[in-house]
Motif scaffolding. Sequence first.
Motif, PDB file in Angstrom:
ATOM      1  N   PRO A   1      51.028  45.835  43.829  1.00  0.00           N
ATOM      2  CA  PRO A   1      50.214  44.628  43.964  1.00  0.00           C
ATOM      3  C   PRO A   1      51.035  43.354  43.801  1.00  0.00           C
ATOM      4  CG  PRO A   1      50.003  45.494  41.759  1.00  0.00           C
ATOM      5  CD  PRO A   1      50.872  46.465  42.510  1.00  0.00           C
ATOM      6  N   THR A   2      50.427  42.238  44.098  1.00  0.00           N
ATOM      7  CA  THR A   2      50.990  40.939  43.734  1.00  0.00           C
ATOM      8  C   THR A   2      50.933  40.824  42.214  1.00  0.00           C
ATOM      9  OG1 THR A   2      50.410  39.835  45.802  1.00  0.00           O
ATOM     10  CG2 THR A   2      50.555  38.446  43.840  1.00  0.00           C
TER      11      THR A   2
ATOM     12  N   ALA B   1      48.624  28.763  34.414  1.00  0.00           N
ATOM     13  CA  ALA B   1      47.955  29.995  34.837  1.00  0.00           C
ATOM     14  C   ALA B   1      47.175  29.759  36.122  1.00  0.00           C
ATOM     15  CB  ALA B   1      47.027  30.491  33.725  1.00  0.00           C
ATOM     16  N   PHE B   2      46.410  28.673  36.165  1.00  0.00           N
ATOM     17  CA  PHE B   2      45.525  28.429  37.305  1.00  0.00           C
ATOM     18  C   PHE B   2      46.267  28.029  38.575  1.00  0.00           C
ATOM     19  CE2 PHE B   2      40.843  28.007  36.192  1.00  0.00           C
ATOM     20  CZ  PHE B   2      40.920  28.939  35.179  1.00  0.00           C
ATOM     21  N   VAL B   3      47.449  27.397  38.446  1.00  0.00           N
ATOM     22  CA  VAL B   3      48.159  26.983  39.655  1.00  0.00           C
ATOM     23  C   VAL B   3      48.503  28.197  40.512  1.00  0.00           C
ATOM     24  CG1 VAL B   3      50.527  27.045  38.711  1.00  0.00           C
ATOM     25  CG2 VAL B   3      49.937  25.441  40.553  1.00  0.00           C
ATOM     26  N   ARG B   4      48.705  29.343  39.884  1.00  0.00           N
ATOM     27  CA  ARG B   4      49.008  30.564  40.640  1.00  0.00           C
ATOM     28  C   ARG B   4      47.801  31.016  41.454  1.00  0.00           C
ATOM     29  NH1 ARG B   4      51.284  33.785  35.463  1.00  0.00           N
ATOM     30  NH2 ARG B   4      49.148  33.308  34.862  1.00  0.00           N
ATOM     31  N   PHE B   5      46.608  30.880  40.886  1.00  0.00           N
ATOM     32  CA  PHE B   5      45.406  31.270  41.623  1.00  0.00           C
ATOM     33  C   PHE B   5      45.117  30.275  42.747  1.00  0.00           C
ATOM     34  CE2 PHE B   5      44.543  32.783  37.169  1.00  0.00           C
ATOM     35  CZ  PHE B   5      44.938  34.089  37.423  1.00  0.00           C
ATOM     36  N   LEU B   6      45.455  29.011  42.517  1.00  0.00           N
ATOM     37  CA  LEU B   6      45.309  28.010  43.570  1.00  0.00           C
ATOM     38  C   LEU B   6      46.222  28.352  44.746  1.00  0.00           C
ATOM     39  CD1 LEU B   6      44.376  25.357  44.802  1.00  0.00           C
ATOM     40  CD2 LEU B   6      45.936  24.140  43.272  1.00  0.00           C
ATOM     41  N   TYR B   7      47.458  28.729  44.443  1.00  0.00           N
ATOM     42  CA  TYR B   7      48.397  29.057  45.518  1.00  0.00           C
ATOM     43  C   TYR B   7      47.978  30.337  46.233  1.00  0.00           C
ATOM     44  CZ  TYR B   7      52.843  28.817  47.993  1.00  0.00           C
ATOM     45  OH  TYR B   7      53.791  28.698  48.977  1.00  0.00           O
ATOM     46  N   LEU B   8      47.473  31.316  45.497  1.00  0.00           N
ATOM     47  CA  LEU B   8      46.949  32.536  46.120  1.00  0.00           C
ATOM     48  C   LEU B   8      45.810  32.202  47.080  1.00  0.00           C
ATOM     49  CD1 LEU B   8      46.809  35.023  43.090  1.00  0.00           C
ATOM     50  CD2 LEU B   8      48.308  35.196  45.062  1.00  0.00           C
ATOM     51  N   ALA B   9      44.928  31.303  46.662  1.00  0.00           N
ATOM     52  CA  ALA B   9      43.797  30.918  47.511  1.00  0.00           C
ATOM     53  C   ALA B   9      44.261  30.186  48.763  1.00  0.00           C
ATOM     54  CB  ALA B   9      42.835  30.029  46.712  1.00  0.00           C
ATOM     55  N   MET B  10      45.316  29.395  48.641  1.00  0.00           N
ATOM     56  CA  MET B  10      45.831  28.634  49.776  1.00  0.00           C
ATOM     57  C   MET B  10      46.499  29.521  50.813  1.00  0.00           C
ATOM     58  SD  MET B  10      47.423  25.476  47.520  1.00  0.00           S
ATOM     59  CE  MET B  10      48.412  24.793  48.842  1.00  0.00           C
ATOM     60  N   HIS B  11      47.060  30.663  50.348  1.00  0.00           N
ATOM     61  CA  HIS B  11      47.863  31.507  51.250  1.00  0.00           C
ATOM     62  C   HIS B  11      47.518  32.980  51.060  1.00  0.00           C
ATOM     63  CE1 HIS B  11      50.299  28.075  52.400  1.00  0.00           C
ATOM     64  NE2 HIS B  11      50.476  27.785  51.132  1.00  0.00           N
ATOM     65  N   ARG B  12      46.278  33.330  51.287  1.00  0.00           N
ATOM     66  CA  ARG B  12      45.828  34.705  51.070  1.00  0.00           C
ATOM     67  C   ARG B  12      46.651  35.712  51.883  1.00  0.00           C
ATOM     68  NH1 ARG B  12      40.324  35.058  49.769  1.00  0.00           N
ATOM     69  NH2 ARG B  12      40.539  37.305  50.108  1.00  0.00           N
ATOM     70  N   GLU B  13      47.086  35.308  53.083  1.00  0.00           N
ATOM     71  CA  GLU B  13      47.783  36.224  53.981  1.00  0.00           C
ATOM     72  C   GLU B  13      49.179  36.592  53.491  1.00  0.00           C
ATOM     73  OE1 GLU B  13      49.256  32.175  54.915  1.00  0.00           O
ATOM     74  OE2 GLU B  13      47.266  33.035  54.489  1.00  0.00           O
ATOM     75  N   ARG B  14      49.713  35.873  52.526  1.00  0.00           N
ATOM     76  CA  ARG B  14      51.067  36.140  52.032  1.00  0.00           C
ATOM     77  C   ARG B  14      51.108  37.159  50.895  1.00  0.00           C
ATOM     78  NH1 ARG B  14      53.634  30.039  51.466  1.00  0.00           N
ATOM     79  NH2 ARG B  14      53.144  29.301  53.588  1.00  0.00           N
ATOM     80  N   PHE B  15      49.939  37.574  50.413  1.00  0.00           N
ATOM     81  CA  PHE B  15      49.897  38.375  49.199  1.00  0.00           C
ATOM     82  C   PHE B  15      49.090  39.657  49.397  1.00  0.00           C
ATOM     83  CE2 PHE B  15      50.401  33.897  48.041  1.00  0.00           C
ATOM     84  CZ  PHE B  15      51.599  33.960  47.321  1.00  0.00           C
ATOM     85  N   ARG B  16      49.208  40.551  48.424  1.00  0.00           N
ATOM     86  CA  ARG B  16      48.495  41.818  48.460  1.00  0.00           C
ATOM     87  C   ARG B  16      47.019  41.604  48.117  1.00  0.00           C
ATOM     88  NH1 ARG B  16      51.196  45.718  50.932  1.00  0.00           N
ATOM     89  NH2 ARG B  16      50.335  47.319  49.579  1.00  0.00           N
TER      90      ARG B  16
ATOM     91  N   ILE C   1      54.892  36.875  41.967  1.00  0.00           N
ATOM     92  CA  ILE C   1      55.724  37.815  42.725  1.00  0.00           C
ATOM     93  C   ILE C   1      54.828  38.422  43.792  1.00  0.00           C
ATOM     94  CG2 ILE C   1      57.104  39.929  42.618  1.00  0.00           C
ATOM     95  CD1 ILE C   1      57.588  39.231  39.641  1.00  0.00           C
ATOM     96  N   ALA C   2      55.150  38.191  45.051  1.00  0.00           N
ATOM     97  CA  ALA C   2      54.262  38.588  46.140  1.00  0.00           C
ATOM     98  C   ALA C   2      53.952  40.076  46.125  1.00  0.00           C
ATOM     99  CB  ALA C   2      54.854  38.187  47.487  1.00  0.00           C
ATOM    100  N   GLN C   3      54.943  40.898  45.827  1.00  0.00           N
ATOM    101  CA  GLN C   3      54.713  42.338  45.704  1.00  0.00           C
ATOM    102  C   GLN C   3      55.570  42.894  44.584  1.00  0.00           C
ATOM    103  OE1 GLN C   3      54.345  44.998  49.201  1.00  0.00           O
ATOM    104  NE2 GLN C   3      55.902  46.279  48.245  1.00  0.00           N
ATOM    105  N   HIS C   4      54.916  43.435  43.571  1.00  0.00           N
ATOM    106  CA  HIS C   4      55.631  44.061  42.465  1.00  0.00           C
ATOM    107  C   HIS C   4      55.596  45.568  42.659  1.00  0.00           C
ATOM    108  CE1 HIS C   4      57.240  45.051  38.647  1.00  0.00           C
ATOM    109  NE2 HIS C   4      56.107  45.445  38.101  1.00  0.00           N
ATOM    110  N   GLY C   5      56.716  46.117  43.096  1.00  0.00           N
ATOM    111  CA  GLY C   5      56.789  47.544  43.357  1.00  0.00           C
ATOM    112  C   GLY C   5      57.172  47.817  44.797  1.00  0.00           C
ATOM    113  N   THR C   6      58.422  48.219  45.000  1.00  0.00           N
ATOM    114  CA  THR C   6      58.925  48.558  46.339  1.00  0.00           C
ATOM    115  C   THR C   6      59.629  49.912  46.249  1.00  0.00           C
ATOM    116  OG1 THR C   6      61.072  47.499  45.961  1.00  0.00           O
ATOM    117  CG2 THR C   6      59.290  46.104  46.827  1.00  0.00           C
TER     118      THR C   6
END
Length: 343
Positions: free
Chosen positions: A119-120, A143-158, A76-81
């Motif tokens: 946060p994400t 579990a790790f696929v989420r960290f891989l995707y975070l690393a690929m697209h740092r600008e999309r997340f908190r 979830i890109a941002q948890h808390g709005t």
Amino acid sequence: MLLLRDAQKADLGALRALAAELDSVNLPDDERALASIVDHSRRSFAGKIRDPLQRSYVFVLAEPRSGRLVGTSMIIAQHGTRESPCTFFDVSEREHYSSTLDRHFRHRVLSIGYHFDGPTEIGGLVVHPRDRGGAAKPGKQLAFVRFLYLAMHRERFREKVLAELMPPLLPDGRSAFWESCGKRFTGLEYQDADKKSRENKEFIQQLFPPGDIYATLFPPRVQQALGAVGPGTQGVKHMLEALGFRYVDRIDPFDGGPHYEARVEDLTVVRAHRRLRVAAGDLSPRTRAPVRLVAVERPEGKVRFRAVRTALRVRGEEALLPAEARALLEVGPGERVHAIPFD
């Protein structure tokens, strides 16, 4: 070799079966809610949701030949709005001393808190019971696929990423913490409150006390379980700690489960992320090479994200992959892939 990919509408039936194992806010055992989550994920992967912080991504792990789903996880890109804040209890310690009685006490105190630009969050991880603990390490892959995707697209997340871990629950699925705290302020059963919070958290802000709650008033077993994880979550806790997550003295207001956080840039697997080009030729099955999680993205097409756990040899900026991995990723020489360490 299993295939990690983005969830599709055709996965709904299998996802419902997995959701029945967890039935959480992120992965509810509710067909309509799941359909909405998958649709939101598909539009997120396709970039059809303009604000990246409003996106969420559902990953599935599947057997390539049969298509059977082994498990799922999500980001979830941002948890808390402002519309749906991230709610928690800060856990602190207060000291009291009476010189008259010469008595000194330390009390654990809970204080309600909210994140309106939170946060994400990583969550929704569940593996089918028959596949847990297998040699393919399906839980670790999800579990790790989420960290891989975070690393690929740092600008999309908190900058920070949150993991809410499951605490010990009673044999009938109830939460002893909720029985001692939340139920007294809402009059709701644990499962009912959990379901209502998926749609609207207003009742938490209105009914929970704004001041401090002294955990000393709870039964001893509830006090001891504050911030603890359940037996089935110990492995996840140790994995997260090894990657750089730490308990931040916050707990879930429903079940008392701990909040673990880390800065994305501090995660060891994110720092080790590599962008590579697929090399010509195949890595021989007899060749020893480090095991990594390798992913490719497609801007078009039904499946936009694919990843596999595979041996990989790095030659400069090139990735030499086994034939099976190349086939599952559907990549050829010169195409870009992303990799993080796995074993």
